[in-house]
Design an enzyme around this catalytic site. Structure first.
Site, PDB file in Angstrom:
ATOM      1  N   THR A 155       1.186  -1.088   0.030  1.00 42.39           N
ATOM      2  CA  THR A 155       0.026   0.304  -0.135  1.00 42.39           C
ATOM      3  C   THR A 155       0.871   1.055  -0.258  1.00 42.39           C
ATOM      4  OG1 THR A 155      -0.050  -0.041   2.625  1.00 42.39           O
ATOM      5  CG2 THR A 155      -1.803  -1.099   1.201  1.00 42.39           C
ATOM      6  N   HIS A 156       0.902   2.213  -0.471  1.00 40.11           N
ATOM      7  CA  HIS A 156       1.505   3.144  -0.960  1.00 40.11           C
ATOM      8  C   HIS A 156       2.888   3.051  -1.429  1.00 40.11           C
ATOM      9  CE1 HIS A 156      -1.203   5.582   1.882  1.00 40.11           C
ATOM     10  NE2 HIS A 156      -1.045   4.424   2.796  1.00 40.11           N
ATOM     11  N   LYS A 283      20.357  -2.264 -22.206  1.00 44.45           N
ATOM     12  CA  LYS A 283      18.835  -2.009 -22.268  1.00 44.45           C
ATOM     13  C   LYS A 283      17.554  -2.950 -22.350  1.00 44.45           C
ATOM     14  CE  LYS A 283      16.620   1.111 -20.409  1.00 44.45           C
ATOM     15  NZ  LYS A 283      16.764   3.120 -20.498  1.00 44.45           N
ATOM     16  N   ASN A 285      13.828  -2.686 -22.852  1.00 47.18           N
ATOM     17  CA  ASN A 285      12.401  -1.940 -21.688  1.00 47.18           C
ATOM     18  C   ASN A 285      11.538  -2.266 -22.125  1.00 47.18           C
ATOM     19  OD1 ASN A 285      14.388   0.584 -21.350  1.00 47.18           O
ATOM     20  ND2 ASN A 285      14.326   1.256 -23.477  1.00 47.18           N
ATOM     21  N   GLU A 290       4.014   0.320 -20.934  1.00 48.02           N
ATOM     22  CA  GLU A 290       3.750   1.386 -21.989  1.00 48.02           C
ATOM     23  C   GLU A 290       3.370   1.757 -22.199  1.00 48.02           C
ATOM     24  OE1 GLU A 290       8.924   2.460 -19.613  1.00 48.02           O
ATOM     25  OE2 GLU A 290       8.435   2.199 -21.646  1.00 48.02           O
ATOM     26  N   TYR A 317     -31.651  14.157 -34.501  1.00 49.07           N
ATOM     27  CA  TYR A 317     -30.737  14.149 -35.063  1.00 49.07           C
ATOM     28  C   TYR A 317     -29.888  16.018 -35.968  1.00 49.07           C
ATOM     29  CZ  TYR A 317     -27.700  12.757 -38.225  1.00 49.07           C
ATOM     30  OH  TYR A 317     -25.412  12.756 -39.152  1.00 49.07           O
ATOM     31  N   GLN A 322     -22.211  12.814 -35.876  1.00 51.60           N
ATOM     32  CA  GLN A 322     -21.740  11.974 -37.368  1.00 51.60           C
ATOM     33  C   GLN A 322     -19.388  11.318 -37.018  1.00 51.60           C
ATOM     34  OE1 GLN A 322     -21.621  12.025 -42.017  1.00 51.60           O
ATOM     35  NE2 GLN A 322     -19.933  13.451 -41.820  1.00 51.60           N
ATOM     36  N   LYS A 325     -18.148   8.147 -34.495  1.00 53.45           N
ATOM     37  CA  LYS A 325     -18.435   7.103 -34.802  1.00 53.45           C
ATOM     38  C   LYS A 325     -16.382   6.830 -35.211  1.00 53.45           C
ATOM     39  CE  LYS A 325     -21.537   7.046 -38.374  1.00 53.45           C
ATOM     40  NZ  LYS A 325     -21.815   7.909 -37.256  1.00 53.45           N
TER      41      LYS A 325
HETATM   42  N1  ARG Z   1     -22.929  10.037 -42.056  1.00 55.90           N
HETATM   43  C1  ARG Z   1     -24.168  10.526 -41.163  1.00 55.90           C
HETATM   44  C2  ARG Z   1     -23.769  10.193 -40.152  1.00 55.90           C
HETATM   45  O1  ARG Z   1     -23.188   9.041 -39.968  1.00 55.90           O
HETATM   46  C3  ARG Z   1     -25.522   9.660 -41.874  1.00 55.90           C
HETATM   47  C4  ARG Z   1     -26.612  10.120 -41.497  1.00 55.90           C
HETATM   48  C5  ARG Z   1     -27.070  11.584 -42.130  1.00 55.90           C
HETATM   49  N2  ARG Z   1     -28.065  12.166 -41.588  1.00 55.90           N
HETATM   50  C6  ARG Z   1     -28.572  13.632 -41.959  1.00 55.90           C
HETATM   51  N3  ARG Z   1     -29.842  13.739 -42.158  1.00 55.90           N
HETATM   52  N4  ARG Z   1     -27.319  14.134 -42.770  1.00 55.90           N
HETATM   53  O2  ARG Z   1     -24.502  10.801 -38.999  1.00 55.90           O
END
Ligand code: ARG
Length: 458
Positions: A155-156, A283, A285, A290, A317, A322, A325
């Protein structure tokens, strides 16, 4: 070919097109987009928008596309389509002409994109669960072989009480079990189909959303279309699952870096996962660890990033979404690779049992034991703590371990100490006395290994 153009007089600015397009990263949703398009064509047939011949033609063409991109998804990247949804549709239109133009009836990219993304999450969560399972198995294997590898627990980062290498492994198994369970919870919550929600308010066509969900392997359907097209909770959840698990992996990496240090030397990493120095020939490593520790920072950043992107967005939306992703894909890739690298480290790990054991000498990790011994002789714990503190000072002074002091010396601090003290100062006895549920005793560790193994299959 763009999906919208009718109401525009001028063509799109080239730089804005680059800024707006998402194909370079959302091409990874190709398989999911095609699968949901096939399901959609069936729903349109049921709704009498397509006849069975048209549906079959669409499905056949989509299947050809699917096979093509399964062989090499990167063929998509040479297109200048706006996103993966436009790409699939443009391919259909170029093959099937007017019929290809019918597929988007009653559907919006807003329900389409979240359907594809949820399907992608489902596949990837299952891969992550398998990878975590392998990591737990690798840890358990080491635990099984190191139930007698006694070493200091910290600990510590100061010597605290004796533990075993097995017990250390089991601590991480617990963390990865929690990561596993969190992922399963996330999976349960996201397993509801958005398809058929349209742009934001539902669809006018007679679409059977339950059948669509069924075709795509979703458990049920979402309730409110306005919420559905703007919901990215599952992205937040998956990235926060990653953020928590990466904290575990980072601590795991840090422990191993410490154990592997020249001063500690409890373990030695294999040549396969270490690298040398361009200047210092001696060395070796621990770069792999890391990097795991370092990549953890990026994932915390991704979580904050997506939280901030979604914060304050009006329903429903918005194009901001977008941005979900790239951070999701990068996070899942990084998390998966850190788990795989951790497995690789463990499979080739050498544990220096003697170095572990030797580190206990003069570590005073048995000091608590001596205090408990005095308690057993009727001394209140707080007084016992103080007496043992004084004995430790004397032992440090003499550069001796507690068990090296002779009985006469010990009796100077407390006359109640007798010969039997030496058996309790023994480190194995320190371990075995901790037989409370979850403790470090051999029987508890054996039990923990057994139940962790059972958990693998739950
Ligand atoms: N490429 C867009 C996204 O990933 C798809 C949806 C587009 N929808 C719109 N109403 N422009 O969000």
């Amino acid at each position: 070919m763009s999906l919208w153009g009718g109401r525009f007089r001028d063509s799109i600015n080239h730089n804005f097109k680059n800024f707006n397009d998402s194909l370079q990263f959302d091409y990874r949703l190709a398989e999911q987009d095609i699968m949901s398009s096939i399901a959609w064509s069936k729903a349109l047939m049921k709704a009498n928008v397509l006849n069975s011949k048209e549906q079959k033609q669409l499905e056949d063409e989509l299947s050809v596309l699917l096979n093509k991109i399964r062989i090499n998804p990167e063929v998509i990247l040479s297109s200048n389509a706006e996103d993966i949804h436009s790409w699939v549709e443009s391919k259909l239109i170029s093959k099937l002409g007017e019929l290809g133009k019918k597929l988007h009836t009653g559907r919006s990219r807003n329900d389409q994109v979240t359907t594809a993304l949820k399907l992608w999450c489902k596949v990837n969560i299952n891969q992550l669960l398998n990878n975590i399972l392998e990591l737990k198995k690798a840890l358990i294997l080491i635990a099984e072989c190191n139930q007698d590898t006694i070493m200091p627990g910290y600990t510590h980062l100061q010597h605290a009480q004796p533990i075993t290498f097995a017990y250390w492994c089991l601590a991480y198994v617990e963390m990865f079990i929690r990561d596993n369970n969190r992922l399963k919870d996330t999976l349960k919550r996201l397993d509801v189909s958005p398809l058929g929600c349209g742009a934001l308010a539902g669809t006018t066509y007679n679409i059977d959303r339950h059948q669509l969900a069924n075709l795509l392997g979703f458990k049920s359907v979402t309730n409110n279309s306005l919420d559905t097209v703007s919901d990215r909770d599952y992205v937040l959840e998956l990235i926060s699952n990653a953020a928590i698990s990466m904290i575990h992996l980072s601590r795991f990496a840090e422990d191993l870096i410490f154990f592997n240090s020249n001063e500690v030397g409890f373990i030695e990493l294999s040549d396969e996962v270490t690298s040398g120095s361009s200047l210092m020939p001696q060395k070796k490593n621990p770069d792999v660890l890391e990097l795991i520790r370092g990549k953890c920072g990026k994932i915390q950043g991704a979580l904050t990033g997506i939280m901030m992107t979604l914060k304050g967005l009006p329903l429903s939306y918005n194009k901001d979404m977008q941005e979900d992703k790239e951070c999701l894909f990068n996070t899942v890739d990084t998390w998966n690779s850190c788990i795989s690298m951790s497995i690789l480290v463990l499979t080739k790990l050498k544990i220096n049992k003697n170095r572990c054991k030797d580190a206990l000498k003069k570590s005073y990790c048995n000091a608590t034991e001596l205090a408990d011994y005095l308690v057993s002789k009727g001394i209140p714990f707080r007084t016992a703590h103080c007496i043992v503190g004084k004995i430790i000072l004397e032992a440090i002074n003499q550069k001796a371990a507690l068990e090296d002091l002779d009985l006469k010396q010990l009796k100077n601090f407390c006359p109640l100490i007798t010969e039997d003290v030496y058996s309790i100062l023994n480190f194995q006895s320190c371990l075995d006395k901790r037989s409370s549920q979850g403790g470090v005793s051999s029987s508890q560790v054996r039990q923990a290994i057994k139940s962790a193994k059972k958990n693998f299959f739950s």
